[in-house]
Write an enzyme that holds these catalytic residues in place. Structure first.
Site, PDB file in Angstrom:
ATOM      1  N   LYS A  84       0.793  -1.236   0.000  1.00 56.24           N
ATOM      2  CA  LYS A  84       0.000   0.000   0.000  1.00 56.24           C
ATOM      3  C   LYS A  84       0.827   1.290   0.000  1.00 56.24           C
ATOM      4  CE  LYS A  84      -3.577  -0.921  -0.232  1.00 56.24           C
ATOM      5  NZ  LYS A  84      -4.255  -1.570  -1.392  1.00 56.24           N
ATOM      6  N   HIS A 137       5.930  -9.743  -0.907  1.00 60.60           N
ATOM      7  CA  HIS A 137       6.323  -8.451  -0.332  1.00 60.60           C
ATOM      8  C   HIS A 137       7.542  -8.580   0.593  1.00 60.60           C
ATOM      9  CE1 HIS A 137       3.258  -5.702  -1.826  1.00 60.60           C
ATOM     10  NE2 HIS A 137       2.366  -6.640  -1.648  1.00 60.60           N
ATOM     11  N   ARG A 170       5.193   6.219   1.405  1.00 56.56           N
ATOM     12  CA  ARG A 170       3.918   6.932   1.335  1.00 56.56           C
ATOM     13  C   ARG A 170       3.574   7.516   2.695  1.00 56.56           C
ATOM     14  NH1 ARG A 170      -1.827   4.117  -0.445  1.00 56.56           N
ATOM     15  NH2 ARG A 170      -3.066   6.018  -0.530  1.00 56.56           N
ATOM     16  N   HIS A 182      -7.966  -2.336   2.624  1.00 59.80           N
ATOM     17  CA  HIS A 182      -7.590  -3.516   1.858  1.00 59.80           C
ATOM     18  C   HIS A 182      -7.860  -4.792   2.661  1.00 59.80           C
ATOM     19  CE1 HIS A 182      -5.371  -4.833  -1.728  1.00 59.80           C
ATOM     20  NE2 HIS A 182      -5.007  -5.850  -0.982  1.00 59.80           N
TER      21      HIS A 182
END
Ligand SMILES: *[C@@H]1O[C@H](CO)[C@@H](O)[C@H](O)[C@H]1NC(C)=O
Ligand SMILES: *[C@@H]1O[C@H](CO)[C@@H](O)[C@H](O)[C@H]1NC(C)=O
Ligand SMILES: *[C@@H]1O[C@H](CO)[C@@H](O)[C@H](O)[C@H]1NC(C)=O
Ligand SMILES: *[C@@H]1O[C@H](CO)[C@@H](O)[C@H](O)[C@H]1NC(C)=O
Length: 386
Positions: A84, A137, A170, A182
């Site tokens: 994300k 990830h 982010r 999510h």
């Protein structure tokens, strides 16, 4: 006579008032200017709340990144992609949008592309090229322990390689909310290996926050209150060398010490990345990437606009809690953003495109009214993350 005295006194009084008031305002003005230029000393956390940037003292070598990425040579780019953070969109640009002599070959049906040199060696290690070859990830710790072996396996031989680690960060509040949404839709990433020092984290070390198959439908409050939620400070944890804090075993160290060490390690590794972008600043991310590696993208990155309808409604109490459980990420983000903009300024200075005022205002743009750098639609695109 009396009337004159009255006039004099009144004038004097009004005059003093004007002087006092204007002194007050000019003082305020000075303080605002200081704010604008970030001169006032404040903690990284405080600067975040005030929509400002800290001013770290980076060395010239930390600001100047000028590689001539040689895909045909020994160079391999490794993309550390955290959940994300907008990594999906950067990942796509890398495989589909780079102007290379030998572009990646992508076929319609397959999600992955072949990013090979003329000698058939691999130059890009990422989800859309090699797949999750070091686990779903994979974080910094996993990649460092695994990439070399994974590359040998993928290529089928050993050779000398030079690795360039890249990543993107982010805004932690937006990222956290995005992860909550999510997960609420059913994502778990439970196959993430969480490897460190040669083994995966045990269930005792990292218990699940949910009892069923997933945490579908979870409320923000429940999401916030689970202490083992890996969404908390995700960017710091995924960038730190977890071997330094006994991996996921929390028993041997106080929480304060663990947090301090993890953040310090993440900052150190941030400086060590060849490149990183900031999701909120797509255009600068593109330009800095191009400048850093002497590569060009075919199409410009799109700066997504936020509309009021994209916002998530949260209470002040929830916001306070989000900030609290992501304290490390906020400090890391402030540090990263400061470094990013100092690099952008350095790049502009050298490409003669420098405007200190504009740059400073852009860097300090903190749009509190928007909870998303991406619209909800954009966010949905990451549905296939797990
Ligand atoms: C920044 O670092 C330089 C060189 O390391 C040093 O000379 C200078 O005093 C430092 N400035 C601040 C504000 O810490
Ligand atoms: C991570 O930290 C451990 C323990 O300090 C150290 O031995 C190891 O070399 C570090 N890993 C990397 C890739 O620097
Ligand atoms: C966690 O670390 C402590 C010492 O720091 C050790 O005694 C304990 O056995 C470890 N737990 C696991 C599950 O490895
Ligand atoms: C965002 O807004 C700017 C200015 O209003 C506009 O020029 C740009 O095209 C918009 N971008 C997108 C992706 O809609």
């Amino acid at each position: 006579m009396k009337i004159y005295r009255k006039i004099i006194w009144t004038t004097l009084f009004v005059g003093i008032c004007i002087v006092v008031v204007s002194m007050y305002f000019s003082n305020l003005h000075v303080n605002e200017m200081k704010d604008l230029y970030g001169v006032l000393p404040k903690s990284d956390f405080e600067t975040y709340l005030r929509g400002m940037l800290p001013q770290n003292n980076f060395s010239q070598t930390e600001l100047e990144r000028d590689y001539h990425f040689d895909a045909e040579g020994a160079d391999v780019m490794v993309f550390l992609h955290m959940q994300k953070t907008g990594g999906t969109s950067l990942g796509r640009h890398l495989v589909r949008n780079l102007d290379l002599h030998k572009p990646c070959i992508c076929t319609k049906k397959k999600k992955r592309c072949d990013c090979l040199t003329k000698k058939n060696t691999i130059w890009l290690f990422s989800r859309y090229s090699t797949g999750w070859a070091c686990g779903l990830h994979a974080d910094w710790t996993e990649l460092k322990e695994c990439v070399e072996d994974a590359m040998n396996r993928k290529e089928g031989f050993t050779r000398k390689r030079r690795y360039y680690f890249i990543s993107i960060f982010r805004d932690p509040v937006k990222r956290f909310l995005s992860e909550w949404k999510h997960v609420r839709r059913g994502a778990t990433w439970k196959t993430a290996e969480l490897k460190c020092s040669g083994r995966s984290a045990t269930l005792e070390e990292v218990p699940f926050c949910y009892k069923d198959e997933s945490w579908r439908g979870v409320s923000l409050d429940d999401f916030l209150n689970c202490p083992n939620n890996l969404a908390r400070n995700r960017q710091t944890r995924m960038l730190a060398n977890l071997s330094k804090i006994n991996c996921y075993n929390k028993t041997g160290m106080s929480e304060v010490e663990r947090d301090e060490k993890m953040l310090a390690s993440a900052k150190e590794n941030l400086l060590d990345l060849s490149f990183f972008g900031i999701t909120e600043f797509q255009r600068y991310t593109q330009k800095l990437f191009e400048y850093t590696f002497s590569l060009k993208f075919i199409n410009d990155f799109v700066q997504f606009n936020v509309t009021r309808s994209d916002q998530t409604k949260i209470t002040e109490e929830q916001k306070r809690k989000i900030l609290d459980v992501n304290r490390l990420d906020i400090k890391l983000y402030q540090y990263a953003k400061d470094l990013f903009f100092q690099r952008v300024r350095e790049m502009k200075r050298r490409t003669k495109d420098y405007n200190p005022i504009v740059d400073h205002i852009v860097a300090n743009t903190f749009d509190d009214s928007s909870d998303y750098a991406f619209s909800e639609d954009q966010d949905q695109e990451y549905e296939d993350d797990y």
